[in-house]
Structures are given as structure tokens and as C-alpha cells.
Enzyme design. Structure first.
Site, PDB file in Angstrom:
ATOM      1  N   HIS A 438     -11.141 -14.073   0.588  1.00 37.02           N
ATOM      2  CA  HIS A 438     -10.379 -12.901   0.157  1.00 37.02           C
ATOM      3  C   HIS A 438      -9.123 -12.700   1.007  1.00 37.02           C
ATOM      4  CE1 HIS A 438      -9.646  -9.610  -2.294  1.00 37.02           C
ATOM      5  NE2 HIS A 438     -10.582  -8.743  -1.949  1.00 37.02           N
ATOM      6  N   ASP A 442      -6.749 -12.928  -4.101  1.00 38.58           N
ATOM      7  CA  ASP A 442      -7.044 -11.564  -4.531  1.00 38.58           C
ATOM      8  C   ASP A 442      -8.077 -11.588  -5.655  1.00 38.58           C
ATOM      9  OD1 ASP A 442      -5.256 -10.519  -2.705  1.00 38.58           O
ATOM     10  OD2 ASP A 442      -3.560 -10.641  -4.121  1.00 38.58           O
TER      11      ASP A 442
END
Length: 467
Positions: A438, A442
């Protein structure tokens, strides 16, 4: 300087000590060479006097010494010197009968390994390049082959030893001389004959000594355990075995992945009806033409390639403060083997068709299971696919394979009731999971990526139309 020497020589007998001591300290501007004379003393041969052929004999503590040019002095001092040359021969015999089996080169990133097991015994006959031992490394298992045909004379290393490339493992004799076959002996070792002194002791009976019967002490009752005290299993029912190097390497990499990446997993489900029908309709023609069965893995590989090309950030990786975008697709396929998890790589998978993908997967899986896969075949990779469905896994959250940024998890196919066209019908469904870093990817890109895989698997015709 010669004038100084003449004045000191003319000063009398005391000057002999001057020549014996101070003369060695006289160093002209030219460099000097030091050699050992036959009498064990050192002489400084001065380059500055190279044009002088010889000095007159000078008195040195009751004897004379002649100074020669440096070439003659070196030649005279090296007349009785024996020069030894050292060489390491490959064979320990002059006729080349004995050879050494050594640990081969194991790869650029591997410096040592563990001698896991011997495949032969001393006394066994082996052929050229026949494996006699196995070296277990952090990534693969490597064979130690016999350099020549012959008989194993002895093993130099032991199982469990840490060895490096070039370490001697065994000695091979071409003629078989000096090799003894080690086999378990069925005969018990003969008992040693008793000595004459022991026989005499047996003949003379020892005098009887009256002893009073010992009074038995009452046994202490066993300790009572409270109801809340846990009952631990005995240690005799536990076994402790060392971890293999491959298992330790896998454990380290997985823990590093959890400690480094910001892991997040997103899920989706795929209707496998169309892909399974495609395989059922063309499996015979596919196998007849290409010599390999048409499986489901090739469909997911092609879907992943399409998704990576549409979402290139998933194929990228963080390197320090930079992002490296890879314009090629190397798909890693996780394969479980009896010795541990290995991840061979499909190189340039974007250029492969279904048949090439199936052939390469079968080839790499076979090598991984028999332990013949190489380091180069597992190095690199930009994206990983793990199929836990072959073991019956319904759902999981896979862990990223560093230094990649994402991994796709496939699972088992289960027939479930689904709503299709307003009707409830049974459909073969599979849960798919994408774990991603992450920090780089995204949620939007991750969901779009997984959605693209779902669309292509549910309708493979999208690959032909590129839609």
C-alpha cells in the site's frame, strides 16, 4: 669515499673493527643490495660502484673480503641455494588413479551450503558425473558429481557440515584400490577371552559374608497436582530437528516482507464457467497439437499479464526514494515441494501464448519437485501467482514475495448458488485475492487490477479483442 677508506685503513690495526662495523653503514646515494655471504655475514653491494670491477682486499677482523659487482655477488651467493617449487596436483597419485570430488560453484549469491546427504557409500562404484552427495542451500539443492568413473574410497566431509565451493567431499579411486565397502555387519563382536588372572579369580570362590536384609524405606507418595496446574506432556514425546536452510530462508524472507511492506489484501470472486468450458471444448485438440494439457493456470497468467499492462504500478517496485517501472512481465509461480516453497519464473511472459505458458509451467514444476531447478530459474520476477486451490484452500491472504509489490492468490473452485439473469443457478466460483504494497499501490489501482483479471477469466474472448 675511497679517500676516507684509505685514511682509516692507514690508521692501524684498530681500523679492522671500523671495516667490520662502520663499513656496512656507509650508503651512497645509489640504492644497495644485501646478500648473504658463504660465511653468514651480510654484504652491501652498492650500485654507485657498479663501474668498479673489484676493490683491493681489505682486512676484516683477521681475514680479507673481496667486493665484487652485484651480479657476481648474487651468483656466488645463490650457488648452493635449493629452490623449491610448489604445485597442487589434481590427483594424489603419480599415475592419476585418485581424484577428489569437490563442491561445485553454487551461484552468484550463494557462498556456502549444508551437506544434506550422501547418495552413495564408501566402496560403491560410480560413473562420470554421477551424483554422490547433495548440498542444500538457501534456495536450491545442488548435486556433487563424481569427476571420474571409479570406486568411492572415502568421504572427507560429514553430513551436516557447512561447505563452500571447492571443498573436498569424497575421494574417488579409478582402480578401486584401498576402498572398503561399508556394510552393516550381522555378526556380533567376539567376546574377549578372559585373562589367566580372571580365570584364577573365578576358580577361587569368594568368602561368604553374612549381611542383614536392608530395611526398605517407605516410598513417598507422588506429588499431587492442583486442579488449576496445567498438565504438560512429557519431553519423551517431543522431537527436536534442525531447520533446513531452505526453510530458514523462506521464514526470513516472509518475515522481512511483513516488516517492510504495508500489506493490504483485496478480494473478488470469479465465475469459472466460460474458462472451464473453453478447456473442456479444446483440451483434446490442444494436447494433440502442442503435446501438453490445457490447464486453468495459463488463463490466469494471461489475465494477469493483461492487468499488469493496464495497471503498470502493480508491476513496479520501490527502490529507496525512487520507483522502478518494469516494461517487461516476469511471472513467478509459487510451487510447493517436499523440501519447501520455491518460486520459479516465467521470463518475458507477455510474449508467450497459452501453449508456451503451459509447457514452461510444467517444465519448471517438474524441476522444482525433483530438486534440479537452478538459481537463475528462480531469480527475479515482477509479479507472483500462488494457487492454494490445488490443496483445497477456499480463501487466504498471500504474502508478497520481495522485492515485488503484489501477489495474486487463487483458490479452490466451489459450486455455489448465484443470481444470473434474475434466476438462482449453480455456478463454479473461485475467490481471488490480491495482496499489495500500500506504500506504492493505492486501493483504486488494486481494485481495478483485480477487476481486470475477473473480466478476462470470465470472458477469455477479451484477450482476442483487447477490450
Amino acid at each position: 669515499m675511497l679517500g676516507v677508506l684509505r685514511r682509516k685503513a692507514a690508521s692501524g690495526p684498530s681500523s679492522a673493527s671500523v671495516y667490520g662495523k662502520s663499513f656496512y653503514k656507509l650508503r651512497p646515494t645509489g640504492s644497495a643490495h644485501r646478500v648473504s655471504s658463504a660465511v653468514g655475514e651480510e654484504i652491501n653491494v652498492v650500485r654507485g660502484f657498479g663501474n668498479v670491477r673489484a676493490f683491493s682486499h681489505l682486512p676484516l677482523a683477521g681475514r680479507t673480503l673481496s667486493l665484487m659487482p652485484k651480479r657476481e655477488a648474487l651468483d656466488s651467493s645463490l650457488k648452493n641455494v635449493t629452490l623449491q617449487t610448489w604445485s597442487r596436483s589434481f590427483s594424489s597419485d603419480s599415475d592419476g588413479d585418485v581424484f577428489e570430488a569437490v563442491v561445485p560453484f553454487m551461484g552468484e549469491s550463494i557462498t556456502d551450503g549444508t551437506l544434506a546427504t550422501f547418495l552413495k557409500k564408501p566402496g560403491d562404484r560410480v560413473e562420470v558425473d554421477e551424483p554422490i552427495a547433495q548440498i542444500e542451500t538457501d534456495k536450491v539443492t545442488i548435486d556433487v558429481n563424481s569427476p571420474e568413473a571409479g570406486v568411492i574410497k572415502e568421504f572427507v566431509a560429514k553430513e551436516g557440515d557447512t561447505v563452500e565451493p571447492g571443498t573436498k567431499v569424497a575421494i574417488i579411486s579409478k582402480s578401486g584400490e584401498g576402498a572398503t565397502h561399508v556394510a552393516p555387519s550381522d555378526e556380533k563382536p567376539s567376546e574377549k577371552s578372559p585373562s589367566p588372572a580372571a580365570e584364577e579369580k573365578k576358580e577361587k570362590p569368594a568368602p561368604k559374608v553374612e549381611t542383614k536384609p536392608a530395611v526398605e524405606k517407605p516410598k513417598a507418595p507422588p506429588p499431587k497436582h492442583s486442579a488449576t496446574e496445567p498438565q504438560l506432556p512429557p519431553k519423551e514425546r517431543e522431537r527436536r530437528v534442525p531447520m533446513t536452510r531452505l526453510r530458514k530462508r523462506v521464514a526470513t524472507r516472509l518475515k522481512d516482507s511483513q516488516n517492510t511492506f504495508a500489506l493490504l489484501t483485496t478480494f473478488n470472486e470469479v465465475d469459472m464457467t466460460n474458462l472451464m468450458k473453453l478447456r473442456s471444448d479444446y483440451k483434446d485438440a490442444f494436447a494433440e497439437k502442442h503435446g501438453v494439457k490445457l490447464g486453468l493456470m495459463s488463463g490466469f497468467v494471461k489475465a494477469a499479464i493483461s492487468a499488469l499492462q493496464k495497471q503498470p504500478i502493480v508491476n513496479a517496485v520501490i527502490d529507496g526514494d525512487d520507483i522502478i517501472y518494469r516494461d517487461y512481465v516476469d511471472i513467478s509461480i509459487a510451487v510447493g515441494t517436499p523440501k519447501g516453497l520455491v518460486v520459479p519464473v516465467l521470463r518475458n511472459a507477455e510474449n508467450m501464448n497459452f501453449a508456451e505458458v503451459e509447457k514452461e509451467i510444467n517444465n519448471l514444476a517438474k524441476k522444482a519437485n525433483d530438486g534440479s531447478i537452478s538459481i537463475d530459474e528462480m531469480a527475479g520476477g515482477t509479479f507472483t501467482i500462488s494457487n492454494g486451490g490445488v490443496y483445497g484452500s477456499l480463501l487466504s491472504t498471500p504474502i508478497i514475495n520481495p522485492p515485488q509489490s503484489a501477489i495474486l492468490g487463487m483458490h479452490s473452485i466451489v459450486s455455489r448458488p448465484m443470481v444470473v439473469g434474475g434466476n438462482i443457478v449453480p455456478r463454479p466460483m473461485m475467490y481471488i485475492a490480491l495482496t499489495y504494497d500500500h506504500r506504492l499501490i493505492d486501493g483504486r489501482e488494486a481494485v481495478f487490477f483485480l477487476r481486470r483479471i475477473k473480466d478476462v477469466v470470465e470472458d477469455p474472448r477479451r484477450l482476442l479483442l483487447d477490450v
